[in-house]
Design an enzyme around this catalytic site. Structure first.
Site, short mmCIF file in Angstrom:
data_model
loop_
_atom_site.label_atom_id
_atom_site.label_comp_id
_atom_site.label_asym_id
_atom_site.label_seq_id
_atom_site.Cartn_x
_atom_site.Cartn_y
_atom_site.Cartn_z
N HIS A 57 -16.90 1.05 -4.80
CA HIS A 57 -16.39 2.03 -5.46
C HIS A 57 -16.94 2.96 -6.50
O HIS A 57 -17.06 3.99 -6.45
CB HIS A 57 -14.71 1.65 -5.71
N ARG A 72 -12.10 11.88 2.54
CA ARG A 72 -11.46 10.51 2.24
C ARG A 72 -9.94 10.60 1.80
O ARG A 72 -9.92 10.95 0.73
CB ARG A 72 -12.19 9.24 1.38
N ARG A 126 -10.61 12.44 7.48
CA ARG A 126 -10.40 11.20 8.15
C ARG A 126 -9.13 10.56 7.81
O ARG A 126 -8.52 10.48 6.74
CB ARG A 126 -11.65 9.97 7.38
N GLU A 132 -18.58 2.72 12.91
CA GLU A 132 -19.00 1.96 11.78
C GLU A 132 -18.93 0.26 12.16
O GLU A 132 -18.80 -0.38 11.14
CB GLU A 132 -18.24 2.26 10.61
N ASN A 147 -22.22 2.53 5.75
CA ASN A 147 -21.66 1.59 4.65
C ASN A 147 -21.15 0.35 5.60
O ASN A 147 -21.25 -0.66 5.17
CB ASN A 147 -20.58 2.32 3.85
N ASP A 148 -20.08 0.65 6.41
CA ASP A 148 -19.72 -0.36 7.22
C ASP A 148 -20.44 -0.88 8.23
O ASP A 148 -20.47 -1.99 8.54
CB ASP A 148 -18.16 0.03 7.78
N ARG A 174 -19.70 -6.08 1.66
CA ARG A 174 -20.30 -5.14 0.81
C ARG A 174 -19.92 -5.13 -0.74
O ARG A 174 -20.50 -4.49 -1.52
CB ARG A 174 -20.20 -3.84 1.45
N CYS A 223 -21.84 9.77 7.46
CA CYS A 223 -21.21 9.94 6.42
C CYS A 223 -21.41 8.72 5.39
O CYS A 223 -20.74 8.77 4.44
CB CYS A 223 -19.88 10.49 6.67
C1 PEP Z 1 -18.87 4.14 5.82
O1 PEP Z 1 -18.40 3.12 6.10
O2 PEP Z 1 -19.94 4.34 5.85
C2 PEP Z 1 -18.03 5.36 5.57
C3 PEP Z 1 -18.40 6.36 5.28
O3 PEP Z 1 -16.86 4.77 4.96
P1 PEP Z 1 -16.22 4.02 3.87
O4 PEP Z 1 -17.43 3.96 2.82
O5 PEP Z 1 -14.96 4.85 3.01
O6 PEP Z 1 -15.71 2.79 4.30
MG MG Z 2 -16.16 2.83 6.27
#
Ligand code: PEP
Ligand code: MG
Length: 572
Positions: free
Chosen positions: A189, A294, A330, A429, A452-453, A463, A500
């Site tokens: 975050h 988001r 989203r 993801e 990211n996920d 993560r 994203c």
């Molecule tokens: C991701 O998982 O790459 C993503 C963009 O969503 P978040 O970081 O909000 O989980």
């Molecule tokens: Mg995600």
């Protein structure tokens, strides 16, 4: 001078005094006291001190953010000085001879319970205000320092163990010169927030021993934290800071120009946003729409769920900023590391593998329906698209589509205008969705890869766990191959693919992603100017060669080395 190394989370150099943010849980005991009069005096003094603090906060917020935002502190002050509140506490002290802290807690808990029982949004919201005021008063009585980030009244570098979304909700962009946390990864975050605020940040530094006021330097490009730098180091960093600021100013000056590669190929560059303020910033930074809104920010702040009307107003305000540019909204992605304060969910052993995102929404359709209706209404005569996070199977996608059809039918029955034909996409993801991309593609309008996920789940790395987070690297060959497969599968079905995750704004990864055929790059607004500058130096053919070479590399280290090397030199 002490030099600590962590993860480079947001570019740039910050130099300034440290503000150490370590919120301690409030602990105190119920005590019998001998002199109620003196205890009441102590209470009155504490109330006066908090009142002064609230006046200062109100003035400061009004100057730096706006009148509307500052009003909350006015409401807090009115509550604090309401004679009913203070009189009840005094009465308890006199009658029961207990300490002021215990009396404050009793009275505020009683009020919170009363407000909770009233079936009215306004009163439920006020519950959070009472909690806030009571916490301030208790801190004052206990002689503890103010610990919210809104206490920051002069520009400083924030040093913390970690920052949660609620910690940073009150953060004033102008006061935070830089952020540095002991834990965290490049997708935590704090890292995401600091990139969106365009302030230098270093995360995952490990234990930091420092007091507020110490001079520090943060190098957000190399991941360094320097405490009490010597004169020579300080002047070197001051010079570097200047160079960085000049280069940045040039990129920003060219940010509104189209994202064209050196051979004239136009790339779709859009922003990841999480608030109305972000929407404005995205436009200023040259975004041609939004690839990821988001929506969690609406849900994480208060103690109650936002109503359809509240959500609609905010989504619509954002859609109005972008007019006919695409805005991908989203649906709610809470769970994992984002707890929803307004609903009591059972504690999970592995929250990232638990009731997160679409799973929670499908389990709580009443909550999901409210959001879907708000998005559909906001999309009327605007270019809004909807996107479901964490889809892991075709069944889940089908269930989400059934919910969407239901929300449309309800709006139709109510006779309310809504976007009947808005595009529907999913985030890719979860590895199962990437593997099944060819099955899912015909059923949606687009994909957006959430690296990211995708990295977290493909590589079995939490993560948010500082011991392993650095392993959740989307440049791992396994993740690169999945990205390639997803793009190919979507293109075979005539569908476009965005990305994203944080990777889309990482200059190291951009040539590779372009070469893999990615159609849309969605990133923190502040990354847009430098990504556009990079694309102007690159041809599509070069990018394709880079991607082909990358796909042959067997491990992460080799991929990183290759992408960091001088790949942008003209290929003969
Ligand atoms: C991701 O998982 O790459 C993503 C963009 O969503 P978040 O970081 O909000 O989980
Ligand atoms: Mg995600």
């Amino acid at each position: 001078m002490i030099r600590l190394t962590g993860i480079a989370a947001s570019q740039g150099i910050a130099i300034g005094p440290a503000f150490v943010y370590r919120p301690e849980p409030l602990t105190f005991e119920r005590r019998m006291i001998q002199t109620p009069l003196a205890e009441v005096d102590r209470l009155i003094q504490a109330i006066e001190a908090v009142q002064g603090m609230l006046v200062a906060l109100q003035e400061h917020t009004q100057e730096t953010i706006g009148k509307e935002e500052a009003q909350i502190f006015e409401a807090h002050r009115m509550f604090l000085t309401d004679p009913v509140f203070a009189d009840e506490i005094k009465q308890i002290i006199h009658e029961e001879h207990i300490n002021a802290e215990a009396a404050v807690e009793r009275v505020s808990n009683g009020l919170i319970a009363e407000f909770e029982a009233i079936d009215d949004d306004y009163f439920r919201q006020r519950k959070g205000d009472i909690k806030d005021v009571a916490q301030r008063l208790l801190r004052q009585l206990l002689g503890l320092e103010e610990t919210t980030l809104s206490a920051l009244t002069q520009p400083a570098i924030i040093i913390a163990h970690d920052l949660t979304p609620s910690d940073t909700a009150s953060l004033d962009r102008k006061m935070a010169l830089g952020l540095c946390t002991e834990i965290g990864s490049s997708t935590s975050h704090t890292a995401i927030l600091s990139r969106s605020l365009d302030i230098p940040a270093v995360v995952g530094v490990g234990q930091i021993e420092i007091s507020s006021g110490a001079q520090v330097i943060i190098d957000g490009s190399t991941g360094q934290l320097l405490i009490d730098p010597d004169e020579k180091t300080l002047s070197e960093y001051q010079a570097q800071q200047k160079v960085h600021q000049q280069a940045r100013a040039l990129e920003i000056a060219q940010a509104q120009e189209p994202a064209l590669t050196a051979d004239g190929y136009e790339v779709e560059i859009v922003a990841n946003i999480g608030s109305v303020a972000d929407a404005q910033q995205a436009i200023q930074m040259g975004a041609k729409g939004v690839g990821l809104l988001r929506t969690e920010f609406l849900f994480l702040q208060g103690d109650t769920l936002p109503s359809e009307e509240e959500q609609y107003r905010i989504y619509r305000a954002i859609a109005d900023v972008f007019q006919q540019l695409p805005l991908i909204v989203r649906t709610l992605d809470v769970g994992g590391d984002k707890e929803l304060p307004s609903i009591d969910l059972p504690k999970e052993q592995n929250p990232f593998l638990g009731l997160r995102a679409i799973r929670l929404c499908l389990a709580r359709p009443e909550l999901f329906q409210v959001q879907l209706r708000a998005i559909l209404r906001a999309g009327y005569e605007r270019n809004v698209k909807i996107m479901f996070p964490m889809i892991g199977s075709e069944d889940e996608l089908q269930q989400a589509l059934v919910q969407l059809a239901q929300a449309k039918a309800d709006l139709q029955a109510r006779g309310v205008p809504y976007a009947a034909n808005l595009d529907v996409g999913i985030m890719i993801e979860i590895p199962s969705a990437a593997v099944l991309a060819d099955v899912l593609a015909p059923q949606v309008d687009f994909f957006s890869i959430g690296t990211n996920d995708l990295a977290q789940y493909t590589l079995a790395v939490d993560r948010t766990n500082e011991q392993v987070a650095h392993l959740a690297d989307p440049l791992h060959p396994a993740v690169i191959r999945l990205i390639q497969q997803v793009i190919q599968a979507a293109h075979q079905h005539g569908k476009w693919v965005g990305l994203c995750g944080e990777m889309a704004g990482d200059p190291v990864a951009v040539p590779l992603l372009l070469g893999l055929g990615l159609d849309e790059f969605s990133m923190a607004a502040t990354a847009i100017p430098s990504v556009k500058a990079l694309l102007r130096k690159l041809t599509l053919e070069q990018a394709q060669k880079i991607a082909q070479q990358c796909l042959r590399l067997p491990n992460l280290q080799r991929v990183r080395e290759f992408l960091r090397s001088d790949i942008l030199q003209p290929i003969p």
